[in-house]
Design an enzyme around this catalytic site. Structure first.
Site, PDB file in Angstrom:
ATOM      1  N   ASP A   1       1.754  -1.189  -1.956  1.00 26.03           N
ATOM      2  CA  ASP A   1       2.824  -2.084  -2.374  1.00 26.03           C
ATOM      3  C   ASP A   1       2.438  -2.855  -3.625  1.00 26.03           C
ATOM      4  OD1 ASP A   1       4.437  -1.409  -0.193  1.00 26.03           O
ATOM      5  OD2 ASP A   1       3.529  -2.943   1.082  1.00 26.03           O
TER       6      ASP A   1
ATOM      7  N   ARG B   1      -1.702  -6.250   6.433  1.00 19.59           N
ATOM      8  CA  ARG B   1      -1.357  -7.631   6.078  1.00 19.59           C
ATOM      9  C   ARG B   1      -0.843  -8.396   7.294  1.00 19.59           C
ATOM     10  NH1 ARG B   1       2.567  -6.715   1.177  1.00 19.59           N
ATOM     11  NH2 ARG B   1       2.846  -8.983   1.412  1.00 19.59           N
TER      12      ARG B   1
ATOM     13  N   ARG C   1       0.557   5.306  -0.162  1.00 19.26           N
ATOM     14  CA  ARG C   1       1.324   4.439  -1.049  1.00 19.26           C
ATOM     15  C   ARG C   1       0.874   2.992  -0.875  1.00 19.26           C
ATOM     16  NH1 ARG C   1       7.328   6.766   0.504  1.00 19.26           N
ATOM     17  NH2 ARG C   1       7.022   8.910  -0.271  1.00 19.26           N
TER      18      ARG C   1
END
Length: 269
Positions: free
Chosen positions: A57, A202, A55
């Site tokens: 974002d 990130r 998945r």
């Protein structure tokens, strides 16, 4: 043409994360999964449920997302590519389609994932590459960042780099590659692991940027890993430069090439 039993199809996708609210379906229907399932249903003539390898974002891109779905209808592979693409919005496209064995699973059959982060490092923000690269205005030392990245390699508890809402069963992951290099004004990060935690990359990029600008020494990475405390690391970096660039499977599944590295943006001649 209908058949008596379902067949399983794998797809390779690329998409611009700025055009969608992430991968996973939402009530508003503005995600990659929503768009893909609508397009597949148009070709299959019935609802289609998809499962992805990883998945992503909102704002995170993919050059090589892998998806599987089951369908009770027979269609040529071209229908699952060109036909589906005709029903998809701009910003997402099927690159390939392949029938697979019934026990293939886009997520659970994967042996690893590869991500690339592109970070523009210059005083002026991006114009042409806006939304496709991250940006940091102060000079960064890529060698210091690589020294910090080297300490991330191996199997560790990555709780310090895990989002609070992460649903992974364990924070222990094996990081197989953590490479940082400069190419002109661009800093290129390549990460490969068995799997990643929510916001892990990130958060790693943000931490390495702190090291690159001289706020911390590379050894800070080891301190953060040992602390297992998200509050101690750098803030989560922008999603703009992050790309899901590869999913690794065993050769016996017979999939096409599942790693496509995004090109490094360059405005130099």
């Amino acid at each position: 043409m209908s058949c008596s039993s379902s067949s399983r199809i794998a797809l390779g996708l690329e998409y611009d994360g700025n055009a969608f609210h992430g991968w996973q379906t939402q009530p508003g229907g503005s995600t990659v999964q929503d768009a893909l399932e609508l397009a597949l249903a148009a070709i299959a003539g019935a609802p289609v449920a998809t499962t992805c390898a990883g998945r992503t974002d909102t704002g995170v891109h993919a050059t090589s997302q892998v998806v599987h779905f089951d369908t009770p209808v027979l269609r040529p592979e071209s229908a699952w590519v060109r036909g589906v693409n005709a029903h998809l919005p701009e910003g997402v496209a099927v690159r390939w389609a392949q029938p697979v064995a019934a026990d293939f699973h886009a997520r659970f059959s994967a042996r690893g994932r590869r991500y690339r982060y592109l970070l523009l490092n210059r005083p002026v923000r991006p114009g042409l590459a806006a939304g496709r690269v991250g940006w940091f205005h102060l000079p960064l030392d890529a060698e210091r960042m690589q020294a910090g990245a080297d300490l991330l390699l191996g199997t560790h508890d990555f709780s310090t780099f895990r989002a609070a809402e992460c649903q992974a069963k364990t924070p222990i992951k094996e990081l197989r590659q953590a490479r940082v290099r400069r190419q002109g004004d661009m800093i290129v990060f390549d990460f490969e692991a068995s799997a990643f935690l929510h916001h892990m990359i990130r958060n790693l990029v943000g931490t390495l940027v702190y090291i690159g600008k001289g706020k911390h020494e590379p050894a800070w990475v080891s301190e953060l890993l040992a602390a297992r405390d998200r509050r101690l690391a750098a803030p989560t970096f922008s999603p703009s430069g992050l790309y899901l660039a590869g999913v690794t499977y065993e050769p016996h599944w017979g999939l096409p090439e599942t790693t496509v590295l995004p090109q490094v943006w360059s405005l130099e001649p």
